[in-house]
Design a protein around this motif. Structure first.
Motif, PDB file in Angstrom:
ATOM      1  N   SER A 173      40.822 -12.263  24.741  1.00 39.80           N
ATOM      2  CA  SER A 173      39.984 -12.042  25.920  1.00 39.80           C
ATOM      3  C   SER A 173      40.456 -10.812  26.695  1.00 39.80           C
ATOM      4  CB  SER A 173      40.008 -13.283  26.820  1.00 39.80           C
ATOM      5  OG  SER A 173      39.194 -13.091  27.967  1.00 39.80           O
ATOM      6  N   TYR A 174      41.775 -10.693  26.856  1.00 35.32           N
ATOM      7  CA  TYR A 174      42.327  -9.540  27.580  1.00 35.32           C
ATOM      8  C   TYR A 174      42.113  -8.255  26.771  1.00 35.32           C
ATOM      9  CZ  TYR A 174      45.143  -8.200  31.639  1.00 35.32           C
ATOM     10  OH  TYR A 174      45.558  -7.704  32.848  1.00 35.32           O
ATOM     11  N   CYS A 175      42.256  -8.364  25.440  1.00 40.58           N
ATOM     12  CA  CYS A 175      42.074  -7.184  24.584  1.00 40.58           C
ATOM     13  C   CYS A 175      40.657  -6.630  24.698  1.00 40.58           C
ATOM     14  CB  CYS A 175      42.381  -7.545  23.126  1.00 40.58           C
ATOM     15  SG  CYS A 175      44.142  -7.771  22.787  1.00 40.58           S
ATOM     16  N   ARG A 176      39.677  -7.520  24.800  1.00 38.29           N
ATOM     17  CA  ARG A 176      38.293  -7.063  24.944  1.00 38.29           C
ATOM     18  C   ARG A 176      38.091  -6.311  26.256  1.00 38.29           C
ATOM     19  NH1 ARG A 176      37.211 -12.159  22.640  1.00 38.29           N
ATOM     20  NH2 ARG A 176      36.823 -13.081  24.704  1.00 38.29           N
ATOM     21  N   ILE A 177      38.749  -6.767  27.337  1.00 32.61           N
ATOM     22  CA  ILE A 177      38.593  -6.114  28.646  1.00 32.61           C
ATOM     23  C   ILE A 177      39.179  -4.702  28.628  1.00 32.61           C
ATOM     24  CG2 ILE A 177      39.351  -6.207  31.072  1.00 32.61           C
ATOM     25  CD1 ILE A 177      39.082  -9.268  30.865  1.00 32.61           C
ATOM     26  N   ILE A 178      40.367  -4.528  27.996  1.00 35.72           N
ATOM     27  CA  ILE A 178      41.005  -3.198  27.972  1.00 35.72           C
ATOM     28  C   ILE A 178      40.582  -2.382  26.752  1.00 35.72           C
ATOM     29  CG2 ILE A 178      42.976  -3.976  29.339  1.00 35.72           C
ATOM     30  CD1 ILE A 178      44.594  -4.139  26.742  1.00 35.72           C
ATOM     31  N   GLY A 206      60.892 -11.748  40.104  1.00 35.40           N
ATOM     32  CA  GLY A 206      60.640 -13.183  40.077  1.00 35.40           C
ATOM     33  C   GLY A 206      59.764 -13.669  41.210  1.00 35.40           C
ATOM     34  N   ARG A 207      59.051 -12.768  41.895  1.00 34.72           N
ATOM     35  CA  ARG A 207      58.192 -13.142  43.017  1.00 34.72           C
ATOM     36  C   ARG A 207      56.736 -13.274  42.545  1.00 34.72           C
ATOM     37  NH1 ARG A 207      60.677  -8.898  47.461  1.00 34.72           N
ATOM     38  NH2 ARG A 207      62.721  -9.929  47.678  1.00 34.72           N
ATOM     39  N   GLU A 208      56.221 -14.444  42.707  1.00 26.95           N
ATOM     40  CA  GLU A 208      54.871 -14.768  42.233  1.00 26.95           C
ATOM     41  C   GLU A 208      53.797 -14.114  43.117  1.00 26.95           C
ATOM     42  OE1 GLU A 208      52.643 -18.864  42.621  1.00 26.95           O
ATOM     43  OE2 GLU A 208      54.057 -18.968  40.935  1.00 26.95           O
ATOM     44  N   GLU A 209      52.702 -13.686  42.493  1.00 22.70           N
ATOM     45  CA  GLU A 209      51.554 -13.131  43.216  1.00 22.70           C
ATOM     46  C   GLU A 209      50.284 -13.820  42.707  1.00 22.70           C
ATOM     47  OE1 GLU A 209      53.236  -8.587  44.052  1.00 22.70           O
ATOM     48  OE2 GLU A 209      51.582  -8.903  42.636  1.00 22.70           O
ATOM     49  N   ARG A 210      49.513 -14.396  43.627  1.00 29.98           N
ATOM     50  CA  ARG A 210      48.293 -15.109  43.236  1.00 29.98           C
ATOM     51  C   ARG A 210      47.085 -14.541  43.969  1.00 29.98           C
ATOM     52  NH1 ARG A 210      48.437 -20.206  40.894  1.00 29.98           N
ATOM     53  NH2 ARG A 210      50.521 -20.950  40.365  1.00 29.98           N
ATOM     54  N   GLY A 211      45.971 -14.522  43.260  1.00 33.14           N
ATOM     55  CA  GLY A 211      44.704 -14.148  43.892  1.00 33.14           C
ATOM     56  C   GLY A 211      44.604 -12.693  44.283  1.00 33.14           C
ATOM     57  N   HIS A 212      45.341 -11.813  43.643  1.00 35.65           N
ATOM     58  CA  HIS A 212      45.280 -10.396  43.980  1.00 35.65           C
ATOM     59  C   HIS A 212      44.119  -9.717  43.231  1.00 35.65           C
ATOM     60  CE1 HIS A 212      49.284  -9.619  46.074  1.00 35.65           C
ATOM     61  NE2 HIS A 212      49.244 -10.930  45.858  1.00 35.65           N
ATOM     62  N   ILE A 213      43.608  -8.649  43.836  1.00 35.53           N
ATOM     63  CA  ILE A 213      42.529  -7.879  43.211  1.00 35.53           C
ATOM     64  C   ILE A 213      43.147  -6.720  42.438  1.00 35.53           C
ATOM     65  CG2 ILE A 213      40.384  -6.622  43.576  1.00 35.53           C
ATOM     66  CD1 ILE A 213      40.307  -9.541  44.445  1.00 35.53           C
ATOM     67  N   GLN A 214      42.784  -6.588  41.156  1.00 35.68           N
ATOM     68  CA  GLN A 214      43.306  -5.498  40.310  1.00 35.68           C
ATOM     69  C   GLN A 214      42.131  -4.821  39.609  1.00 35.68           C
ATOM     70  OE1 GLN A 214      46.578  -6.613  37.766  1.00 35.68           O
ATOM     71  NE2 GLN A 214      46.209  -4.917  36.345  1.00 35.68           N
ATOM     72  N   ARG A 215      42.058  -3.521  39.727  1.00 31.27           N
ATOM     73  CA  ARG A 215      40.969  -2.770  39.074  1.00 31.27           C
ATOM     74  C   ARG A 215      41.391  -2.410  37.662  1.00 31.27           C
ATOM     75  NH1 ARG A 215      36.336  -1.218  40.851  1.00 31.27           N
ATOM     76  NH2 ARG A 215      35.171   0.486  39.920  1.00 31.27           N
ATOM     77  N   ILE A 216      40.640  -2.913  36.678  1.00 30.30           N
ATOM     78  CA  ILE A 216      40.923  -2.658  35.261  1.00 30.30           C
ATOM     79  C   ILE A 216      39.629  -2.247  34.584  1.00 30.30           C
ATOM     80  CG2 ILE A 216      41.816  -3.607  33.098  1.00 30.30           C
ATOM     81  CD1 ILE A 216      43.310  -5.704  34.742  1.00 30.30           C
ATOM     82  N   ALA A 217      39.642  -1.092  33.927  1.00 33.86           N
ATOM     83  CA  ALA A 217      38.481  -0.602  33.172  1.00 33.86           C
ATOM     84  C   ALA A 217      37.221  -0.570  34.039  1.00 33.86           C
ATOM     85  CB  ALA A 217      38.258  -1.459  31.931  1.00 33.86           C
ATOM     86  N   GLY A 218      37.413  -0.143  35.295  1.00 33.01           N
ATOM     87  CA  GLY A 218      36.256   0.001  36.181  1.00 33.01           C
ATOM     88  C   GLY A 218      35.757  -1.279  36.801  1.00 33.01           C
ATOM     89  N   GLN A 219      36.474  -2.384  36.605  1.00 37.84           N
ATOM     90  CA  GLN A 219      36.062  -3.666  37.176  1.00 37.84           C
ATOM     91  C   GLN A 219      37.138  -4.162  38.137  1.00 37.84           C
ATOM     92  OE1 GLN A 219      34.121  -6.502  34.236  1.00 37.84           O
ATOM     93  NE2 GLN A 219      35.400  -5.275  32.871  1.00 37.84           N
ATOM     94  N   ASP A 220      36.703  -4.784  39.252  1.00 38.87           N
ATOM     95  CA  ASP A 220      37.640  -5.436  40.166  1.00 38.87           C
ATOM     96  C   ASP A 220      37.828  -6.873  39.712  1.00 38.87           C
ATOM     97  OD1 ASP A 220      38.124  -3.266  41.843  1.00 38.87           O
ATOM     98  OD2 ASP A 220      36.294  -3.643  42.995  1.00 38.87           O
ATOM     99  N   LEU A 221      39.050  -7.209  39.302  1.00 36.02           N
ATOM    100  CA  LEU A 221      39.342  -8.528  38.744  1.00 36.02           C
ATOM    101  C   LEU A 221      40.305  -9.281  39.656  1.00 36.02           C
ATOM    102  CD1 LEU A 221      39.966  -7.353  35.081  1.00 36.02           C
ATOM    103  CD2 LEU A 221      37.811  -8.056  36.103  1.00 36.02           C
ATOM    104  N   VAL A 222      40.162 -10.610  39.694  1.00 34.21           N
ATOM    105  CA  VAL A 222      41.099 -11.460  40.428  1.00 34.21           C
ATOM    106  C   VAL A 222      42.185 -11.915  39.451  1.00 34.21           C
ATOM    107  CG1 VAL A 222      41.365 -13.549  41.807  1.00 34.21           C
ATOM    108  CG2 VAL A 222      39.239 -12.254  41.911  1.00 34.21           C
ATOM    109  N   VAL A 223      43.466 -11.674  39.808  1.00 36.82           N
ATOM    110  CA  VAL A 223      44.555 -11.959  38.878  1.00 36.82           C
ATOM    111  C   VAL A 223      45.647 -12.790  39.546  1.00 36.82           C
ATOM    112  CG1 VAL A 223      44.141  -9.821  37.607  1.00 36.82           C
ATOM    113  CG2 VAL A 223      45.845  -9.846  39.439  1.00 36.82           C
ATOM    114  N   HIS A 224      46.360 -13.568  38.691  1.00 43.30           N
ATOM    115  CA  HIS A 224      47.621 -14.211  39.075  1.00 43.30           C
ATOM    116  C   HIS A 224      48.718 -13.530  38.281  1.00 43.30           C
ATOM    117  CE1 HIS A 224      45.422 -17.099  41.242  1.00 43.30           C
ATOM    118  NE2 HIS A 224      45.314 -18.055  40.329  1.00 43.30           N
TER     119      HIS A 224
END
Length: 587
Positions: A173-178, A206-224
């Protein structure tokens, strides 16, 4: 970089209870769909479990369920029990993580033997449970197989890096996005493959990040971004895509927010209509006043209400307050003509302890402070002493007050509505009212008509007044005769609505029997009606007839309408007397 090996059979037999989320956000079955939308809007969750008063699990409210009904605005006020998903999977707290891994939705309710909701297990919980087994499984299975188990338990894109940020695994799934093949990225540094990533940082800190917005391949994605620990030290990190494209999520939330806004606006208009409907009157004059009051309520500008005494100035001031954004605060009414000049300043602005001889211990809040975040209604402002007008002007301009005996300025957020029966323009010309204050208070003006200017509303007030006082006194039903109604409608009502209601109270209290007739009305109202009637008909009568009519009228008043006694007193045969009454229109 991994050595590629054949996948071995692996199971995670940890109980769900060990990894489930115990602090569950849930909703009661009798709460509304609108409440469910608010919860989904404020939390990054797939769905909300629905429970009864004994915390038994009944169903699930998900974003998918809401989307099925989003076009029907009436659904927002329904209880969630009417549209929730009833046939949904659940799992027992003692079931294994392996059993939970096959969940189809975003979360799986955890329900005990009694049917009570004790938690939920999410994909993230399952990933963390399987990732935790990395250290335990090292001696039993190949490290890469464990990582693949973690990946296979995820629905969206997942990538795993080691402590140096090098990609150890990535799913299709990730490979298709990138737009890359898995073989091309394994072993490469994550910053070279995935734009705007922070997985290399998470793997080290070791600091967790949840619900952040990351722009990948022209899309704004919600990531943990979740760290992997071994012996309490970070040894890598997992990156998970919660939503493939945030634009889809935004479309959902935008549609929900539009519906919520429309629902709130409909509720506001409904409440506004209810408030205005409570103001009696259907005449064009009062309808225009209601419409102007609604417009005044929509902003925070000062409102100046004029009209004769008894026209309902305070009623309109309260309505404006209740329809405005200040309605959550108090409505404070001050009659400027009823407070002595020496006390008015301390009443309006308050005082500090020791400000004067009789000052209370601890001081006292003034009316402006009491009305903070609400509305202050200054009635009969035309009677305010000239010396106080300058102090009021400063408060209106600066929105600050100063208590008597203090030098501290206190800010107040208050809606100011003023009213008077006087002609302030004339008072400005005469120098008895400040011109600058007049223009400060007169931002939105609202002139209320007298009762004489809205005669078609008199019958409405009469009916309402009689009914209310009958109910208040606990009497049997009473009503006005048609002749009495005509008499009251013809009256000019110098005291306006207050005058009319006082008459209604008197009639209910003093009239015997269920029917209120002309003879039960106050003498001045009867006389006014007879004078008006006589003036209309006198042109048709001779001078002798006019004198005869007046003589009969006075005797009817004298003998309280007893026609038999009047006919005897005047020596007129009874049948002739009744003909004359009819001729002269004396009811």
């Amino acid at each position: 970089m991994f050595e590629k090996t054949k996948m071995k059979t692996y199971t995670n037999v940890d109980p769900v209870a060990k990894w489930m989320t115990k602090e569950v956000i849930y909703i009661r079955d009798n709460e509304t769909v609108s409440r469910a939308i608010d919860i989904l809007d404020n939390h990054t969750i797939f769905g909300i479990p629905v429970v009864d008063e004994e915390h038994r699990f009944l169903g699930l409210m998900s974003k998918t369920v809401i989307m099925n009904y989003i076009s029907n605005s009436s659904v927002f006020n329904l209880p969630v029990s009417q549209i929730m998903l009833v046939e949904c999977e659940t799992i027992h707290p003692e079931s294994s993580i392996d059993e939970a891994s096959g969940l189809k939705g975003g979360c799986l309710p955890v329900v005990d033997e009694a049917g009570r909701l004790v938690g939920i297990i999410t994909r993230t919980d399952i990933i963390r449970a399987n990732a935790f087994r990395l250290d335990e499984a090292k001696e039993q299975v190949d490290y890469a197989e464990t990582l693949k188990l973690v990946l296979n338990s995820a629905y969206e894109g997942v990538v795993v890096v080691n402590s140096d940020g090098y990609i150890q695994e990535i799913n299709e799934s990730y490979c298709r996005i990138i737009n890359c093949r898995r073989e091309e990225v394994l072993g490469r540094n994550v910053v070279e493959v995935i734009e705007n990533t922070r997985l290399d940082v998470i793997a080290k800190t070791g600091r967790e990040e949840r619900g952040h917005i990351q722009r990948i391949a022209g899309q704004d994605l919600v990531v943990h971004r979740i760290p992997i620990f071994q012996n309490k030290r970070p040894v890598g990190a997992i990156g998970m895509l919660v939503f493939k494209d945030i634009s889809e999520m935004n479309v959902l939330y935008n549609r929900i927010n539009v519906q919520k806004h429309q629902s709130k606006e409909r509720q506001r208009l409904k409440q506004q209509a209810s408030i205005l409907d409570a103001i009696i009157g259907q005449s064009s004059e009062i309808k225009a006043a209601k419409k102007r009051a609604a417009k005044a309520a929509a902003c925070s500008s000062n409102v100046f209400i004029t009209g004769a005494s008894g026209t309902g100035k305070e009623v309109f001031a309260k309505a404006i307050h209740e329809m405005s954004t200040f309605s959550e605060g108090k409505f404070i009414c001050v009659n400027c003509s009823a407070i002595p000049e020496s006390l008015l300043e301390s009443e309006l602005f308050g005082y500090e302890e020791g400000a004067f001889t009789d000052a209370k211990r601890g001081g006292k809040l003034g009316k402006f402070e009491l009305a903070d975040k609400g509305t202050i209604f200054l009635d009969e402002i035309g009677d305010m002493p000239f010396s106080m007008q300058a102090k009021l002007l400063r408060v209106i301009q600066e929105r600050t007050i100063e208590r008597v005996g203090s030098t501290e300025q206190k800010r107040v957020n208050v809606r100011i509505i003023t009213a008077t029966h006087r002609d302030l323009k004339k008072m400005v010309e005469e120098g008895t009212f400040r011109e600058d204050l007049y223009y400060r208070i007169n931002v939105i003006s609202l002139k209320l008509p007298s009762l004489a200017e809205r005669k078609e509303d008199i019958s409405l007030f009469l009916t309402k007044g009689i009914e209310e006082f009958v109910q208040q006194f606990g009497f049997e039903r009473k009503q006005l005769s048609s002749e009495a109604t005509a008499c009251l409608e013809a009256y000019h009502w110098p005291g306006n609505i207050r005058h009319l209601l006082n008459v209604c109270e008197s009639l209910v209290a003093l009239t015997d029997g269920p029917l209120i007739g002309v003879n039960d009305l106050p003498i001045e109202i009867q006389e006014y009606y007879y004078e008006q009637t006589m003036s209309l008909n006198e042109a048709k009568l001779s001078k002798v007839e006019q004198q005869e009519k007046e003589l009969i009228r006075k005797n009817l008043l004298l003998y309280n309408g007893n026609k038999t006694l009047v006919s005897k007193e005047l020596g007129i045969p009874r049948s002739t007397f009744y003909e004359k009454i009819k001729k002269y229109e004396l009811v």
